[in-house]
Design a protein around this motif. Structure first.
Motif, PDB file in Angstrom:
ATOM      1  N   GLY A 139      11.664  18.441   8.140  1.00  0.00           N
ATOM      2  CA  GLY A 139      12.479  18.939   7.033  1.00  0.00           C
ATOM      3  C   GLY A 139      12.660  17.956   5.906  1.00  0.00           C
ATOM      4  N   ILE A 140      11.695  17.025   5.744  1.00  0.00           N
ATOM      5  CA  ILE A 140      11.764  16.063   4.650  1.00  0.00           C
ATOM      6  C   ILE A 140      11.334  16.759   3.354  1.00  0.00           C
ATOM      7  CG2 ILE A 140      10.925  13.852   3.769  1.00  0.00           C
ATOM      8  CD1 ILE A 140      10.413  13.016   6.659  1.00  0.00           C
ATOM      9  N   LYS A 141      12.209  16.824   2.401  1.00  0.00           N
ATOM     10  CA  LYS A 141      11.955  17.560   1.170  1.00  0.00           C
ATOM     11  C   LYS A 141      11.013  16.792   0.243  1.00  0.00           C
ATOM     12  CE  LYS A 141      16.422  19.934   1.235  1.00  0.00           C
ATOM     13  NZ  LYS A 141      17.687  20.180   0.492  1.00  0.00           N
ATOM     14  N   ASN A 142      10.168  17.557  -0.451  1.00  0.00           N
ATOM     15  CA  ASN A 142       9.250  16.998  -1.448  1.00  0.00           C
ATOM     16  C   ASN A 142       8.368  15.903  -0.866  1.00  0.00           C
ATOM     17  OD1 ASN A 142      10.519  18.641  -3.459  1.00  0.00           O
ATOM     18  ND2 ASN A 142      12.149  17.098  -3.615  1.00  0.00           N
ATOM     19  N   ALA A 143       8.025  16.037   0.418  1.00  0.00           N
ATOM     20  CA  ALA A 143       7.231  15.004   1.091  1.00  0.00           C
ATOM     21  C   ALA A 143       5.766  15.422   1.178  1.00  0.00           C
ATOM     22  CB  ALA A 143       7.776  14.741   2.484  1.00  0.00           C
TER      23      ALA A 143
ATOM     24  N   TYR B 239       0.840  -1.203   0.000  1.00  0.00           N
ATOM     25  CA  TYR B 239       0.000   0.000   0.000  1.00  0.00           C
ATOM     26  C   TYR B 239       0.872   1.249   0.000  1.00  0.00           C
ATOM     27  CZ  TYR B 239      -4.294   2.622   0.801  1.00  0.00           C
ATOM     28  OH  TYR B 239      -5.372   3.468   0.652  1.00  0.00           O
ATOM     29  N   LEU B 240       1.891   1.247   0.844  1.00  0.00           N
ATOM     30  CA  LEU B 240       2.742   2.431   0.975  1.00  0.00           C
ATOM     31  C   LEU B 240       3.518   2.722  -0.299  1.00  0.00           C
ATOM     32  CD1 LEU B 240       3.801   4.606   2.957  1.00  0.00           C
ATOM     33  CD2 LEU B 240       5.630   3.007   3.574  1.00  0.00           C
ATOM     34  N   ARG B 241       4.119   1.683  -0.882  1.00  0.00           N
ATOM     35  CA  ARG B 241       4.951   1.919  -2.061  1.00  0.00           C
ATOM     36  C   ARG B 241       4.124   2.235  -3.298  1.00  0.00           C
ATOM     37  NH1 ARG B 241       6.636  -2.940  -5.329  1.00  0.00           N
ATOM     38  NH2 ARG B 241       5.192  -4.627  -4.844  1.00  0.00           N
ATOM     39  N   ARG B 242       2.910   1.686  -3.365  1.00  0.00           N
ATOM     40  CA  ARG B 242       2.113   1.907  -4.568  1.00  0.00           C
ATOM     41  C   ARG B 242       1.355   3.229  -4.546  1.00  0.00           C
ATOM     42  NH1 ARG B 242       0.451  -4.458  -5.719  1.00  0.00           N
ATOM     43  NH2 ARG B 242       2.218  -4.803  -7.113  1.00  0.00           N
ATOM     44  N   CYS B 243       1.136   3.782  -3.357  1.00  0.00           N
ATOM     45  CA  CYS B 243       0.520   5.110  -3.304  1.00  0.00           C
ATOM     46  C   CYS B 243       1.595   6.198  -3.216  1.00  0.00           C
ATOM     47  CB  CYS B 243      -0.447   5.228  -2.131  1.00  0.00           C
ATOM     48  SG  CYS B 243       0.340   5.387  -0.519  1.00  0.00           S
ATOM     49  N   ASN B 244       2.859   5.756  -3.290  1.00  0.00           N
ATOM     50  CA  ASN B 244       3.994   6.680  -3.236  1.00  0.00           C
ATOM     51  C   ASN B 244       3.923   7.548  -1.984  1.00  0.00           C
ATOM     52  OD1 ASN B 244       6.408   7.733  -4.228  1.00  0.00           O
ATOM     53  ND2 ASN B 244       5.369   9.401  -5.308  1.00  0.00           N
ATOM     54  N   GLY B 245       3.633   6.913  -0.853  1.00  0.00           N
ATOM     55  CA  GLY B 245       3.453   7.646   0.395  1.00  0.00           C
ATOM     56  C   GLY B 245       4.769   8.072   1.015  1.00  0.00           C
ATOM     57  N   THR B 246       4.650   8.939   2.007  1.00  0.00           N
ATOM     58  CA  THR B 246       5.816   9.406   2.748  1.00  0.00           C
ATOM     59  C   THR B 246       6.068   8.543   3.975  1.00  0.00           C
ATOM     60  OG1 THR B 246       5.365  11.661   2.020  1.00  0.00           O
ATOM     61  CG2 THR B 246       6.815  11.424   3.909  1.00  0.00           C
TER      62      THR B 246
ATOM     63  N   LEU C 283      10.762   5.963  -1.186  1.00  0.00           N
ATOM     64  CA  LEU C 283       9.822   6.334  -0.132  1.00  0.00           C
ATOM     65  C   LEU C 283      10.463   7.200   0.943  1.00  0.00           C
ATOM     66  CD1 LEU C 283       7.960   2.920   0.282  1.00  0.00           C
ATOM     67  CD2 LEU C 283       6.981   5.022  -0.622  1.00  0.00           C
ATOM     68  N   THR C 284      11.727   6.916   1.243  1.00  0.00           N
ATOM     69  CA  THR C 284      12.400   7.650   2.317  1.00  0.00           C
ATOM     70  C   THR C 284      13.134   8.885   1.816  1.00  0.00           C
ATOM     71  OG1 THR C 284      14.351   6.230   2.125  1.00  0.00           O
ATOM     72  CG2 THR C 284      12.662   5.577   3.722  1.00  0.00           C
ATOM     73  N   ARG C 285      13.058   9.142   0.500  1.00  0.00           N
ATOM     74  CA  ARG C 285      13.749  10.296  -0.098  1.00  0.00           C
ATOM     75  C   ARG C 285      15.237  10.256   0.236  1.00  0.00           C
ATOM     76  NH1 ARG C 285       8.223   9.926  -0.044  1.00  0.00           N
ATOM     77  NH2 ARG C 285       7.272  11.607  -1.272  1.00  0.00           N
TER      78      ARG C 285
ATOM     79  N   LYS D 150      12.740   6.638   9.561  1.00  0.00           N
ATOM     80  CA  LYS D 150      12.606   7.448   8.346  1.00  0.00           C
ATOM     81  C   LYS D 150      11.139   7.745   8.001  1.00  0.00           C
ATOM     82  CE  LYS D 150      16.944   7.582   6.574  1.00  0.00           C
ATOM     83  NZ  LYS D 150      17.621   8.760   6.006  1.00  0.00           N
ATOM     84  N   PHE D 151      10.239   6.780   8.286  1.00  0.00           N
ATOM     85  CA  PHE D 151       8.873   6.993   7.803  1.00  0.00           C
ATOM     86  C   PHE D 151       7.756   6.596   8.773  1.00  0.00           C
ATOM     87  CE2 PHE D 151       9.904   2.709   6.164  1.00  0.00           C
ATOM     88  CZ  PHE D 151       8.817   1.998   6.635  1.00  0.00           C
ATOM     89  N   PHE D 152       8.082   6.050   9.932  1.00  0.00           N
ATOM     90  CA  PHE D 152       7.032   5.655  10.867  1.00  0.00           C
ATOM     91  C   PHE D 152       6.963   6.670  12.000  1.00  0.00           C
ATOM     92  CE2 PHE D 152       5.397   2.288  14.050  1.00  0.00           C
ATOM     93  CZ  PHE D 152       4.082   2.638  13.767  1.00  0.00           C
ATOM     94  N   HIS D 153       5.767   7.257  12.198  1.00  0.00           N
ATOM     95  CA  HIS D 153       5.568   8.304  13.199  1.00  0.00           C
ATOM     96  C   HIS D 153       4.454   7.874  14.156  1.00  0.00           C
ATOM     97  CE1 HIS D 153       7.261  10.078   9.587  1.00  0.00           C
ATOM     98  NE2 HIS D 153       7.699  11.101  10.293  1.00  0.00           N
TER      99      HIS D 153
END
Length: 714
Positions: free
Chosen positions: A510-514, A347-354, A398-400, A416-419
């Motif tokens: 400060g994650i760019k283009n996220a 789901y995460l990789r196919r929706c190009n999520g942050t 995903l992690t830029r 990197k991506f779990f909050h």
């Protein structure tokens, strides 16, 4: 004497409507199959379109694009010199069928439409397709002009046929047909078909794999023969996770089995089988011989003048039959750790999520959700370490991250991506706050700890200014209405905060283009069934990995994870009393989920199973439980529990119309979007059923009274 042939089946992680990606994965599976010496390759159901297109199947564009992709596949010389079994939708005489297309060397041999369609539970195939209800019948199918130019053929056979080569006979069936009482493989085997393929789009449910494999082994045990099972893998755009487990069986024994849960997009399973063992096995069963000789259904043979087993006339020391092996099953706790984790990754990789955002309450449900994300990170790191280029590419995207970054452990990846976030109020305990913080530290999530009392107070004050009334909690003298409203304020504000933080945390870091984070829900299947959640609270999210899993199974999963992942901290979550922490705690009162609901989670699981799987209404459920629960409970107590369940199920049914899309893992999921089609406005008293229940209770009480009288006389 032996007659050896190498065969290939596969798990493909196809995605609905991803025509080019699906094509490339099919091509890769063919390449691997040929590399391993296979002469037959079978793929999953509807592999060109992806199985889960749903109402997109009603669009004629879908058939057009399928033919375009199919043409590109079969005209490629790299796909020649192997018999291909590929799935896609086909329009024949303006009727849409779910089909298998069998081809070799760029020529279509015949098209086999699915006979028995899956049309229950999660499946609605008869909404999109028509079954081919003509056993043994074959018609001419005129190929589209574009395909005629590629193959040089004007028409091919369409219908219920089999392929006859110089050395064997091959038939195809599709998914649901294996599960029917009179499976096509039975008639095929009686008519001399030695190799049977099954192309499937079978989804994962806890403890379901056993049934699937039992059917395959039973079929080949009774009838003999070689059975190739192919399945889709991954989340192809909906609530289901297709769990692969491609398989090759011979005469009731497994000779090759693929993985059930994996991040590999293409997995090819091959085996070398001895056709002479099939012939010997069948010929030794006299009753089978009698049935075969008298069978009325004779399939049309589509002639393929090639020999699939090379060097059959002389001994080949480099080719040996694959030995049988034991079947591998995951325990349910592993299924929970792996299935939803793979689904979340897709789901995460196919929706190009942050990344993901999870309200981490300190309770066992959000803990389980967090641990499933942790399991996902473990799987990703493992695939990266093994050099899976697709996973490495997706991780960096995903992690830029830079083109040379490689995560070394699950915690580094999670950071990197779990909050996660603990949204505390004055009703929250130190214990839940501490557990949340410690869990986030162990799994590596970026954690926020906040108090939202000022926000809750502001909303209550706004209401007081507007109405002149101030609600108070029940334990301080307020009504049940006030008490529930004050709880719901907290719950709904948490949803608002969740989406605010999910949208802005990448910016804060400060994650760019996220873009924003995907919000994870953590309401289990039992709470959804009972309606023990606030509509539009933090159970309302983007997706919910545990929404189809029972509380009982989640607790088993946490106990398993505590040992498997070496996290003794998880035992604290197991030992804690489940509580929403939405009411004030005093020395005389602590809010409890099971007390609030008026039933235990174990009882809820049973109610859910009987309601959905056993198709019980209130009356039949009461009768079943009356036998099961007495003498532990009196008939009156059983009646009260059943009535209470149906009352709250009915008045909360409306919540399922907006429930967060959840990973489907349980047969009694209350998700009314597709799996559980029941109205959301129901008389919660079920008056007639209640009267019948009361009559039975009176009869039982009268009978018990007579027995007591007899005992007193004695």
């Amino acid at each position: 004497m032996s007659h050896l042939i190498t065969l290939a089946t596969c798990n493909l992680n196809q995605w609905a409507l991803d025509f080019e990606g699906n094509r490339d994965r099919i091509l890769e599976s063919i390449r691997i199959a040929k590399e391993r010496g296979a002469r037959l390759r079978v793929g999953p159901e509807l592999e060109i379109t992806g199985y889960g297109c749903l109402d997109h199947f009603l669009e004629n564009d879908l058939c057009l694009h399928s033919w375009e992709m199919y043409a590109q596949i079969i005209k490629d010389p790299k796909t020649h010199d192997i018999l291909l079994d590929i799935g896609m939708p086909v329009l024949h005489k303006n009727v849409r069928y779910n089909c298998r297309l069998l081809s070799m060397d760029g020529k279509i041999l015949f098209i086999r439409p699915k006979i028995w369609l899956a049309n229950d539970g999660n499946y609605r195939e008869m909404r999109f397709f028509t079954p081919w209800l003509k056993p043994g019948v074959v018609e001419d199918f005129v190929l589209p002009p574009e395909i005629q130019k590629v193959t040089g053929q004007k028409s091919v056979s369409f219908g219920d046929a089999v392929i006859e080569t110089l050395d064997t006979c091959i038939g195809a069936e599709t998914c649901e047909e294996l599960f029917t009482p009179q499976s096509p493989n039975i008639a095929m085997s009686l008519d001399g078909v030695e190799i049977i393929t099954n192309s499937s789009g079978s989804h994962h449910e806890l403890r379901k794999l056993n049934k699937r494999l039992d059917l395959i082994l039973n079929a080949t045990s009774r009838c003999g023969g070689v059975y190739l099972y192919a399945n889709q893998r991954g989340c192809d755009g909906d609530r289901l996770y297709y769990d692969g487990c491609a398989l090759i069986a011979v005469n009731g024994k497994v000779v090759a089995q693929g993985s059930q849960f994996s991040l590999k997009d293409v997995e090819v399973v091959t085996a070398t089988v001895d056709l002479e063992s099939v012939r010997s096995y069948r010929a030794s069963i006299m009753s089978r011989g009698l049935q075969a000789s008298s069978s009325e259904l004779k399939f049309k043979r589509i002639d393929l003048p090639v020999e699939l087993s090379p060097m059959t006339s002389r001994f080949n020391p480099s080719l040996t039959p694959t030995k049988s092996r034991d079947i591998f099953y995951h325990i349910p706790e592993e299924e929970i750790a792996l299935g939803p984790a793979c689904w979340l990754w897709d789901y995460l990789r196919r929706c190009n999520g942050t990344g993901y955002f999870l309200p981490l309450s300190g309770g066992i449900d959000s803990c389980a959700t967090a641990m499933i994300v942790h399991s996902m990170c473990r799987l990703v790191v493992k695939e990266v370490s093994e050099g899976n280029q697709q996973v490495i590419y997706d991780v960096r995207k995903l992690t830029r991250s830079s083109d040379d970054w490689i995560p070394t452990d699950p915690q580094e990846l999670a950071s990197k991506f779990f909050h996660t976030c603990f949204m505390g109020t004055e009703n929250s305990s130190i214990e839940t706050r501490t557990r949340s913080k410690e869990l986030s530290r162990h799994i590596g999530s970026y954690h926020v700890d906040l108090n939202m009392d000022s926000l809750v107070t502001s909303v209550v004050s706004l209401f007081e200014v507007a109405t002149g009334k101030k609600p108070i909690y029940k334990i301080f003298g307020g009504s049940q209405t006030e008490n529930l409203a004050l709880q719901n304020i907290q719950a709904r504000l948490r949803m608002v905060l969740a989406y605010l933080f999910a949208q802005l945390l990448p910016w804060v870091r400060g994650i760019k283009n996220a873009g924003g984070l995907l919000v994870l829900g953590s309401a289990n299947v039992d709470e959804c069934l009972r309606g023990y959640l606030t509509k539009y609270d933090c159970s309302s999210a983007d997706i919910n990995p545990i929404g189809g899993i029972s509380k009982t199974d989640l607790k088993r999963f946490i106990a398993y994870a505590s040992k498997e992942y070496e996290m003794p901290l998880l035992q604290e979550f197991l030992d804690a009393t489940p509580t929403a922490e939405l009411e004030p705690t005093t020395k005389d009162y602590v809010q409890s989920d099971e007390k609030d609901m008026g039933m235990t989670y174990e009882e809820l699981s049973l109610f859910g199973y009987l309601r959905k799987v056993e198709k019980c209404g209130p009356y039949s459920m009461f009768l079943k439980l009356l036998h099961e629960w007495t003498p532990k409970l009196t008939p009156t107590q059983v009646a009260e529990k059943v009535k209470r369940f149906f009352f709250f199920y009915a008045i909360n049914r409306h919540k399922q119309t907006v429930i967060t899309p959840s990973y489907h893992a349980e047969q009694y999921s209350p998700d009314d979007n597709r799996f559980d089609l029941r109205p959301f406005l129901i008389n919660p008293r079920f008056t007639w059923a209640s009267k019948k229940i009361d009559e039975v209770v009176k009869q039982c009480e009268a009978n018990n009274s007579k027995e007591l009288d007899i005992m007193s006389i004695d």
